[in-house]
Design a protein around this motif. Structure first.
Motif, PDB file in Angstrom:
ATOM      1  N   THR A   8       9.144   3.891  -7.937  1.00 56.31           N
ATOM      2  CA  THR A   8       9.211   5.061  -7.650  1.00 56.31           C
ATOM      3  C   THR A   8       7.722   5.804  -7.822  1.00 56.31           C
ATOM      4  N   ILE A   9       7.345   6.339  -6.816  1.00 55.30           N
ATOM      5  CA  ILE A   9       6.047   6.968  -6.899  1.00 55.30           C
ATOM      6  C   ILE A   9       6.239   8.611  -6.439  1.00 55.30           C
ATOM      7  N   GLY A  10       5.565   9.402  -7.506  1.00 56.51           N
ATOM      8  CA  GLY A  10       5.626  10.623  -7.430  1.00 56.51           C
ATOM      9  C   GLY A  10       4.384  11.152  -6.440  1.00 56.51           C
ATOM     10  N   VAL A  11       4.619  11.920  -5.465  1.00 54.75           N
ATOM     11  CA  VAL A  11       3.510  12.406  -4.605  1.00 54.75           C
ATOM     12  C   VAL A  11       3.576  13.836  -4.352  1.00 54.75           C
ATOM     13  N   LEU A  12       2.668  14.781  -4.674  1.00 56.52           N
ATOM     14  CA  LEU A  12       2.697  16.084  -4.575  1.00 56.52           C
ATOM     15  C   LEU A  12       2.279  16.359  -3.135  1.00 56.52           C
ATOM     16  N   ALA A  13       2.661  17.634  -2.484  1.00 57.30           N
ATOM     17  CA  ALA A  13       1.916  18.221  -1.471  1.00 57.30           C
ATOM     18  C   ALA A  13       2.732  17.900  -0.355  1.00 57.30           C
ATOM     19  N   ILE A  14       2.435  16.659   0.420  1.00 60.20           N
ATOM     20  CA  ILE A  14       3.005  16.258   1.774  1.00 60.20           C
ATOM     21  C   ILE A  14       3.900  15.083   1.400  1.00 60.20           C
ATOM     22  N   ARG A  15       4.773  14.608   2.360  1.00 66.22           N
ATOM     23  CA  ARG A  15       5.147  13.370   2.399  1.00 66.22           C
ATOM     24  C   ARG A  15       4.504  12.206   2.952  1.00 66.22           C
ATOM     25  N   PRO A  16       4.671  11.170   2.774  1.00 62.43           N
ATOM     26  CA  PRO A  16       4.129  10.001   3.459  1.00 62.43           C
ATOM     27  C   PRO A  16       4.670   9.836   4.889  1.00 62.43           C
ATOM     28  N   GLN A  17       4.138   9.449   5.859  1.00 64.89           N
ATOM     29  CA  GLN A  17       4.492   9.127   7.211  1.00 64.89           C
ATOM     30  C   GLN A  17       5.333   8.069   7.407  1.00 64.89           C
ATOM     31  N   HIS A  18       4.867   6.947   6.696  1.00 66.86           N
ATOM     32  CA  HIS A  18       5.655   5.667   6.817  1.00 66.86           C
ATOM     33  C   HIS A  18       4.867   4.587   5.830  1.00 66.86           C
ATOM     34  N   GLN A  19       5.343   3.486   5.603  1.00 70.14           N
ATOM     35  CA  GLN A  19       4.552   2.506   4.905  1.00 70.14           C
ATOM     36  C   GLN A  19       4.262   1.530   5.626  1.00 70.14           C
ATOM     37  N   TYR A  20       3.728   1.625   6.955  1.00 68.87           N
ATOM     38  CA  TYR A  20       3.138   0.698   7.709  1.00 68.87           C
ATOM     39  C   TYR A  20       1.552   0.818   7.490  1.00 68.87           C
ATOM     40  N   PRO A  21       0.855  -0.332   7.144  1.00 65.64           N
ATOM     41  CA  PRO A  21      -0.565  -0.181   6.485  1.00 65.64           C
ATOM     42  C   PRO A  21      -1.433  -0.171   7.845  1.00 65.64           C
ATOM     43  N   GLY A  22      -1.085   0.741   8.691  1.00 68.95           N
ATOM     44  CA  GLY A  22      -2.070   0.656   9.908  1.00 68.95           C
ATOM     45  C   GLY A  22      -3.056   2.096   9.711  1.00 68.95           C
ATOM     46  N   PRO A  23      -3.886   2.071  10.688  1.00 72.86           N
ATOM     47  CA  PRO A  23      -4.899   3.312  10.698  1.00 72.86           C
ATOM     48  C   PRO A  23      -4.216   4.589  10.988  1.00 72.86           C
ATOM     49  N   VAL A  25      -2.354   6.620   9.557  1.00 74.28           N
ATOM     50  CA  VAL A  25      -1.565   7.210   8.399  1.00 74.28           C
ATOM     51  C   VAL A  25      -2.273   8.472   7.730  1.00 74.28           C
ATOM     52  N   ASN A  26      -1.586   9.178   7.049  1.00 76.86           N
ATOM     53  CA  ASN A  26      -2.337  10.353   6.161  1.00 76.86           C
ATOM     54  C   ASN A  26      -2.649   9.914   4.872  1.00 76.86           C
ATOM     55  N   LEU A  27      -3.397  10.657   4.226  1.00 77.80           N
ATOM     56  CA  LEU A  27      -3.906  10.457   3.024  1.00 77.80           C
ATOM     57  C   LEU A  27      -2.949   9.713   1.823  1.00 77.80           C
ATOM     58  N   VAL A  28      -2.186  10.668   2.156  1.00 82.95           N
ATOM     59  CA  VAL A  28      -0.783  10.292   0.943  1.00 82.95           C
ATOM     60  C   VAL A  28      -0.072   8.894   1.513  1.00 82.95           C
ATOM     61  N   SER A  29       0.099   8.555   2.459  1.00 82.78           N
ATOM     62  CA  SER A  29       0.638   7.188   3.079  1.00 82.78           C
ATOM     63  C   SER A  29      -0.518   6.264   2.552  1.00 82.78           C
ATOM     64  N   ARG A  30      -1.737   6.403   3.038  1.00 86.64           N
ATOM     65  CA  ARG A  30      -2.743   5.413   2.573  1.00 86.64           C
ATOM     66  C   ARG A  30      -2.663   5.185   1.047  1.00 86.64           C
ATOM     67  N   SER A  31      -2.546   6.039   0.343  1.00 86.06           N
ATOM     68  CA  SER A  31      -2.655   5.895  -1.155  1.00 86.06           C
ATOM     69  C   SER A  31      -1.737   5.069  -1.471  1.00 86.06           C
ATOM     70  N   ILE A  32      -0.492   5.487  -1.007  1.00 84.32           N
ATOM     71  CA  ILE A  32       0.491   4.733  -1.423  1.00 84.32           C
ATOM     72  C   ILE A  32       0.575   3.207  -1.062  1.00 84.32           C
ATOM     73  N   ASN A  33       0.166   3.044   0.382  1.00 79.15           N
ATOM     74  CA  ASN A  33       0.016   1.819   0.795  1.00 79.15           C
ATOM     75  C   ASN A  33      -0.897   0.764   0.274  1.00 79.15           C
ATOM     76  N   THR A  34      -2.007   1.465  -0.359  1.00 79.47           N
ATOM     77  CA  THR A  34      -3.067   0.608  -1.107  1.00 79.47           C
ATOM     78  C   THR A  34      -2.442   0.013  -2.435  1.00 79.47           C
ATOM     79  N   GLN A  35      -1.314   0.528  -2.844  1.00 81.15           N
ATOM     80  CA  GLN A  35      -0.699   0.088  -4.126  1.00 81.15           C
ATOM     81  C   GLN A  35       0.366  -0.970  -3.804  1.00 81.15           C
ATOM     82  N   ILE A  36       0.743  -1.093  -2.432  1.00 82.37           N
ATOM     83  CA  ILE A  36       1.549  -2.129  -1.958  1.00 82.37           C
ATOM     84  C   ILE A  36       0.931  -3.374  -1.296  1.00 82.37           C
TER      85      ILE A  36
END
Length: 85
Positions: A8-23, A25-36
């Motif tokens: 479970t990851i709590g994220v404020l402001a905007i939702r992640p686009q997806h969990q594909y680690p491509g280029p 992605v928005n900042l929120v997606s990137r910050s989640i992806n770097t944890q995975i």
């Protein structure tokens, strides 16, 4: 209460686009992806390339990059990362 196989990851402001680690992605997606996902290389705080999964790399010609992977890397399920020869 979440089970042990739930992340479970709590994220404020905007939702992640997806969990594909491509280029693309928005900042929120990137910050989640770097944890995975872990990349071959990363950057230090001065933007110098540093090793991550690759312990070293070389560029023998304009069309070739050769990465030497760290030994002992395992996937989340315990299977070893194998280098393709």
């Amino acid at each position: 209460m979440p089970s042990l196989d739930t992340l479970t990851i709590g994220v404020l402001a905007i939702r992640p686009q997806h969990q594909y680690p491509g280029p693309d992605v928005n900042l929120v997606s990137r910050s989640i992806n770097t944890q995975i996902f872990e990349g071959l290389v990363g950057f230090d705080n001065t933007f110098k390339l540093i090793p991550l999964l690759a312990e070293k790399w070389e560029n023998p010609d304009d069309l070739t990059w050769r990465f030497y992977l760290r030994k002992g890397v395992k996937f989340h399920n315990g299977l070893p990362l194998r280098q393709k020869m």
